[in-house]
Design a protein around this motif. Structure first.
Motif: not given
Length: 470
Positions: A16-18, A167-172
């Motif tokens: 998820f961070s990538n 992308t922000l949602a995946m980083a969260a």
């Protein structure tokens, strides 16, 4: 928590961070109506901040990761990624984007925590397998993110800002995972379990590197942190690292592979960091549909496939390694020259894919060649030193070529220089390969001469004995 569960949580975090749908379109987003920055601001003033931040933070993060035992640095990395994409979504202006690059540099430098956490919770016999899992899932996440971004852009016709939101949602989502990981009780340098120094089966090369003494690790090992305060523990670790540094780089084979690792990684970072700016010049996103996501997906998957094929290539790397590095580095140089001079976006895309695949193949070989002769502590050291040297070279290249404080060259001239850079690497390893072949030939001739003399001596010995008896 069982080691398998920890591996699964770590892999989920890596995926998820990538997973970053906005990544292939970052330059187009910054230069588009959302941020309205110029190419000079993006290429010459904003992007260089990532290089400088990564270099400055790498060594402190390396030490902090081991001392804090990974988990806090993983949380720091996850938080930095969230901050990065919040700023990318909400902040405006060049200074804000430079600060964003600093936080992204902090997240990148913290990768060491992701790739080393698992070594503290699994047995050494499983290192290779779990490393493969973690690296593969990270690459798969990157490829999935690029493909998702391209499909949303081309098929669903979403705006670039929506890719940033995803992308922000995946980083969260990724930022939740590190909290579920337990705090390891040991680490590679500051907190070692008994017998950690002998964690890897000793090959002949390992024995050659480690025969000098056995007390280098004992200075900081034992049941935990070295006796004394943090400062005394730090001094002990630094002393051990320096001693290991001298021992490792006395090995000529390891030095050769490490040299290529540092030189090529420097050039590789420059090419992938500024490729989007080159594509934007060849095919502006404001006028044409762009396919950066497909290109990044294909290049990532082919790079992963090339890495998997390394073990099946019938190449004796110990004998032909330098010459192979020469030929393939020259091919990388030709790819960069093609990207720069042909002016066709499809040829530029194709050259980029080939360039990344070659690098992924060779860096995998280099990693294996270095790791095969070292225990985990020394491998971590060599990995850190090689990465630091790559970043140091990249910083010098960025200051001179890219940064507006230096020459501030346009992107086409930059890529011309990067192509020449890889051509120089090819020449360096051509000379190294020729010297190695000549050295082996001289050694073989000397062995033949010694064998002939031995035979002559043995054949003359009976005659001398007969004369003595008479």
């Amino acid at each position: 928590m069982h080691a398998l569960d920890q591996t699964l949580v770590l892999c989920a975090y890596g995926f998820f961070s990538n997973l970053r749908p906005s990544e292939p379109f970052l330059t187009a987003y910054l230069m588009g109506p959302d941020k309205n920055l110029t190419e000079t601001q993006v290429v010459n003033e904003i992007y260089p901040v990532w290089t400088y931040s990564y270099l400055v933070l790498l060594f402190p993060i390396f030490l902090a990761t081991d001392y804090l035992r990974y988990k806090p640095v993983l949380i720091l990395q996850a938080t930095s990624l969230v901050v990065t994409y919040v700023m990318l979504l909400r902040a405006q202006g060049m200074r804000a984007m430079q600060l964003l690059e600093f936080f992204f540099g902090l997240a990148t430098a913290s990768d060491v925590a992701y790739y080393s956490y698992i070594y503290s919770v699994v047995e050494p016999a499983h290192y290779q397998r779990v490393t493969g899992y973690c690296r593969s899932i990270a690459l798969f996440g990157s490829a999935a993110g690029s493909l998702t971004g391209q499909l949303l852009l081309s098929v669903a016709k979403v705006q670039l800002v929506h890719l940033v939101i995803i992308t922000l949602a995946m980083a969260a989502v990724a930022s939740v995972a590190p909290w579920f990981l337990p705090m390891p009780k040991r680490s590679l340098f500051f907190h070692q379990s008994p017998g950690a120094a002998a964690e890897k089966p000793r090959s002949s090369s390992t024995a050659l590197l480690e025969k000098a003494d056995s007390q280098d690790v004992s200075a900081v090992s034992g049941s935990g942190l070295p006796t004394g305060s943090w400062s005394s523990g730090l001094v002990g670790v630094l002393r051990v690292l320096f001693d290991d540094f001298l021992k490792c780089y006395r090995c000529r084979s390891l030095l050769a592979w490490s040299l290529w690792w540092a030189l090529a990684t420097c050039g590789y970072f420059q090419v992938i960091n500024y490729a989007q700016a080159l594509w934007e010049n060849i095919r502006p996103s404001q006028d044409y549909e762009i396919y950066n996501g497909y290109v990044e997906t294909l290049s990532t998957l082919l790079g992963a496939l090339a890495a998997l094929l390394v073990g099946h290539l019938p190449v004796c790397w110990s004998l032909w390694g330098e010459l192979a590095l020469c030929v393939l580095s020259l091919l990388m140089a030709l790819c960069v020259f093609a990207m720069d001079t042909l002016g066709n976006i499809w040829l530029c895309y194709s050259s980029y894919v080939l360039f990344r695949a070659i690098y992924m193949l060779l860096i995998t070989v280099a990693t294996y060649q270095v790791a095969a002769s070292l225990n985990m502590q020394r491998y971590a050291l060599v990995f850190g030193v090689n990465t630091f040297m790559a970043l140091l070279l990249q910083t010098l290249l960025t200051v001179v070529v890219v940064d507006s404080a230096g020459l501030g060259l346009d992107v086409f001239t930059q890529f011309l220089i990067y192509g020449g850079y890889f051509a120089v690497i090819s020449v360096v390893f051509l000379l190294a390969g020729l010297c190695k072949v000549a050295s082996r030939r001289r050694s073989k001739q000397q062995q033949e001469v010694l064998a002939i003399r031995r035979v002559e001596t043995e054949s003359s010995s009976p005659a001398m004995s007969t004369e003595v008896l008479e």
